[in-house]
Motif scaffolding. Structure first.
Motif, PDB file in Angstrom:
ATOM      1  N   LEU A  80       0.829  -1.219   0.000  1.00 50.38           N
ATOM      2  CA  LEU A  80       0.000   0.000   0.000  1.00 50.38           C
ATOM      3  C   LEU A  80       0.859   1.264   0.000  1.00 50.38           C
ATOM      4  N   SER A  81       1.943   1.245   0.769  1.00 47.03           N
ATOM      5  CA  SER A  81       2.838   2.405   0.784  1.00 47.03           C
ATOM      6  C   SER A  81       3.433   2.650  -0.599  1.00 47.03           C
ATOM      7  N   THR A  82       3.881   1.605  -1.233  1.00 41.60           N
ATOM      8  CA  THR A  82       4.444   1.749  -2.578  1.00 41.60           C
ATOM      9  C   THR A  82       3.400   2.282  -3.543  1.00 41.60           C
ATOM     10  N   LEU A  83       2.231   1.683  -3.544  1.00 42.19           N
ATOM     11  CA  LEU A  83       1.164   2.113  -4.437  1.00 42.19           C
ATOM     12  C   LEU A  83       0.818   3.590  -4.221  1.00 42.19           C
ATOM     13  N   ILE A  84       0.609   3.962  -2.986  1.00 50.47           N
ATOM     14  CA  ILE A  84       0.198   5.339  -2.678  1.00 50.47           C
ATOM     15  C   ILE A  84       1.308   6.339  -2.962  1.00 50.47           C
ATOM     16  N   PHE A  85       2.511   6.078  -2.457  1.00 46.16           N
ATOM     17  CA  PHE A  85       3.566   7.083  -2.547  1.00 46.16           C
ATOM     18  C   PHE A  85       4.212   7.166  -3.924  1.00 46.16           C
ATOM     19  N   VAL A  86       4.282   6.065  -4.657  1.00 44.14           N
ATOM     20  CA  VAL A  86       4.776   6.163  -6.041  1.00 44.14           C
ATOM     21  C   VAL A  86       3.755   6.918  -6.888  1.00 44.14           C
ATOM     22  N   SER A  87       2.479   6.575  -6.739  1.00 46.31           N
ATOM     23  CA  SER A  87       1.423   7.274  -7.505  1.00 46.31           C
ATOM     24  C   SER A  87       1.417   8.764  -7.194  1.00 46.31           C
ATOM     25  N   LEU A  88       1.446   9.096  -5.913  1.00 52.81           N
ATOM     26  CA  LEU A  88       1.423  10.494  -5.501  1.00 52.81           C
ATOM     27  C   LEU A  88       2.683  11.230  -5.931  1.00 52.81           C
ATOM     28  N   GLY A  89       3.823  10.584  -5.784  1.00 53.41           N
ATOM     29  CA  GLY A  89       5.092  11.197  -6.179  1.00 53.41           C
ATOM     30  C   GLY A  89       5.156  11.515  -7.663  1.00 53.41           C
ATOM     31  N   VAL A  90       4.690  10.594  -8.486  1.00 48.17           N
ATOM     32  CA  VAL A  90       4.671  10.841  -9.936  1.00 48.17           C
ATOM     33  C   VAL A  90       3.740  12.005 -10.249  1.00 48.17           C
ATOM     34  N   LYS A  91       2.574  12.011  -9.623  1.00 50.46           N
ATOM     35  CA  LYS A  91       1.611  13.096  -9.853  1.00 50.46           C
ATOM     36  C   LYS A  91       2.190  14.450  -9.434  1.00 50.46           C
ATOM     37  N   LEU A  92       2.891  14.486  -8.309  1.00 50.88           N
ATOM     38  CA  LEU A  92       3.444  15.741  -7.801  1.00 50.88           C
ATOM     39  C   LEU A  92       4.634  16.258  -8.607  1.00 50.88           C
ATOM     40  N   PHE A  93       5.488  15.358  -9.092  1.00 48.51           N
ATOM     41  CA  PHE A  93       6.775  15.789  -9.632  1.00 48.51           C
ATOM     42  C   PHE A  93       7.001  15.538 -11.123  1.00 48.51           C
ATOM     43  N   LYS A  94       6.053  14.926 -11.817  1.00 48.02           N
ATOM     44  CA  LYS A  94       6.228  14.625 -13.244  1.00 48.02           C
ATOM     45  C   LYS A  94       6.526  15.878 -14.069  1.00 48.02           C
ATOM     46  N   GLY A  95       5.960  17.006 -13.693  1.00 49.86           N
ATOM     47  CA  GLY A  95       6.173  18.247 -14.424  1.00 49.86           C
ATOM     48  C   GLY A  95       7.620  18.738 -14.424  1.00 49.86           C
ATOM     49  N   TYR A  96       8.435  18.191 -13.544  1.00 46.72           N
ATOM     50  CA  TYR A  96       9.849  18.596 -13.455  1.00 46.72           C
ATOM     51  C   TYR A  96      10.783  17.664 -14.225  1.00 46.72           C
ATOM     52  N   GLN A  97      10.237  16.695 -14.926  1.00 51.13           N
ATOM     53  CA  GLN A  97      11.064  15.654 -15.528  1.00 51.13           C
ATOM     54  C   GLN A  97      12.023  16.165 -16.599  1.00 51.13           C
ATOM     55  N   LYS A  98      11.723  17.275 -17.236  1.00 49.40           N
ATOM     56  CA  LYS A  98      12.617  17.813 -18.282  1.00 49.40           C
ATOM     57  C   LYS A  98      13.645  18.797 -17.719  1.00 49.40           C
ATOM     58  N   ASP A  99      13.540  19.124 -16.426  1.00 51.33           N
ATOM     59  CA  ASP A  99      14.463  20.060 -15.783  1.00 51.33           C
ATOM     60  C   ASP A  99      15.550  19.290 -15.051  1.00 51.33           C
ATOM     61  N   TYR A 100      16.777  19.831 -15.103  1.00 50.20           N
ATOM     62  CA  TYR A 100      17.906  19.144 -14.484  1.00 50.20           C
ATOM     63  C   TYR A 100      18.581  20.012 -13.434  1.00 50.20           C
ATOM     64  N   LEU A 101      19.120  19.355 -12.408  1.00 47.64           N
ATOM     65  CA  LEU A 101      19.863  20.054 -11.365  1.00 47.64           C
ATOM     66  C   LEU A 101      21.300  20.312 -11.787  1.00 47.64           C
ATOM     67  N   PHE A 102      21.929  19.332 -12.413  1.00 50.50           N
ATOM     68  CA  PHE A 102      23.329  19.425 -12.815  1.00 50.50           C
ATOM     69  C   PHE A 102      23.482  19.030 -14.271  1.00 50.50           C
ATOM     70  N   LYS A 103      23.660  19.938 -15.150  1.00 47.15           N
ATOM     71  CA  LYS A 103      23.951  19.711 -16.574  1.00 47.15           C
ATOM     72  C   LYS A 103      23.573  18.315 -17.086  1.00 47.15           C
ATOM     73  N   GLY A 104      22.314  18.000 -17.048  1.00 52.13           N
ATOM     74  CA  GLY A 104      21.828  16.735 -17.603  1.00 52.13           C
ATOM     75  C   GLY A 104      22.111  15.510 -16.769  1.00 52.13           C
ATOM     76  N   GLN A 105      22.538  15.680 -15.526  1.00 47.49           N
ATOM     77  CA  GLN A 105      22.913  14.531 -14.713  1.00 47.49           C
ATOM     78  C   GLN A 105      21.814  14.020 -13.795  1.00 47.49           C
ATOM     79  N   LEU A 106      21.005  14.908 -13.267  1.00 43.28           N
ATOM     80  CA  LEU A 106      19.980  14.474 -12.317  1.00 43.28           C
ATOM     81  C   LEU A 106      18.742  15.321 -12.542  1.00 43.28           C
ATOM     82  N   ASN A 107      17.694  14.681 -13.073  1.00 41.04           N
ATOM     83  CA  ASN A 107      16.511  15.496 -13.333  1.00 41.04           C
ATOM     84  C   ASN A 107      15.777  15.794 -12.037  1.00 41.04           C
ATOM     85  N   LYS A 108      15.146  16.966 -12.025  1.00 46.89           N
ATOM     86  CA  LYS A 108      14.509  17.462 -10.806  1.00 46.89           C
ATOM     87  C   LYS A 108      13.375  16.559 -10.339  1.00 46.89           C
ATOM     88  N   ALA A 109      12.622  15.989 -11.259  1.00 46.81           N
ATOM     89  CA  ALA A 109      11.519  15.107 -10.876  1.00 46.81           C
ATOM     90  C   ALA A 109      12.046  13.930 -10.055  1.00 46.81           C
TER      91      ALA A 109
END
Length: 169
Positions: A80-109
């Protein structure tokens, strides 16, 4: 999510099987359970950013792998924790997937998800405090740090694989 195809079901089964192998089999099992965890298999959570079917895959993988620790209670709590928190995490952070913290090394999402999911280890800490009489706050700290490290390492692996493999299909 649209209905799944036969190909989707095979991919879900394969990802769940990989999760199980990276958790249950030696040498991974030595670091996958208890108050000090570093589950390499948790990197598969990032596949959910590519396609929702992988939420089912990691949830099933987690549930089956957790059967080998504290049994049915761990299957339910972990699943249940995996189901809830993975679903919620994707919903919350998917919009950041094209943004990176370090020159293409770690995306913000992936980075934000890693922190969010590490904090969700409160559920594991609570379970271990009740079942194994582990100290709650210390267990939350150790499982959270282990989760954060495994996810940060895994985010780099899945990001690189995602550049070569189309996980969206």
């Amino acid at each position: 999510m649209k209905s799944l195809t036969s190909r989707d079901y095979v991919q879900v089964a394969l990802v769940a099987a990989i999760y199980i192998v990276f958790t249950v089999l030696p040498p991974f099992n030595a670091i996958s359970y208890g108050p000090y965890q570093f589950r390499l298999s948790e990197m598969l959570n990032f596949l959910a950013f590519y396609h929702p079917k992988y939420i089912l895959a990691v949830t099933l993988g987690c549930m089956i792998a957790n059967f080998y620790s504290f049994g049915l209670i761990d299957v339910v709590v972990g699943g249940l924790s995996t189901l809830i928190f993975v679903s919620l995490g994707v919903k919350l952070f998917k919009g950041y997937q094209k943004d990176y913290l370090f020159k293409g090394q770690l995306n913000k999402a992936f980075f934000y998800f890693s922190i969010f999911f590490a904090l969700s280890m409160v559920t594991v800490a609570a379970e271990l405090a009740i079942i194994a009489k582990a100290p709650f706050f210390w267990t939350w700290l150790t499982t959270g740090l282990g989760e954060l490290l495994s996810l940060l390492v895994g985010s780099l692996v899945i990001e690189k694989l995602g550049q070569r493999i189309d996980f969206r299909r």
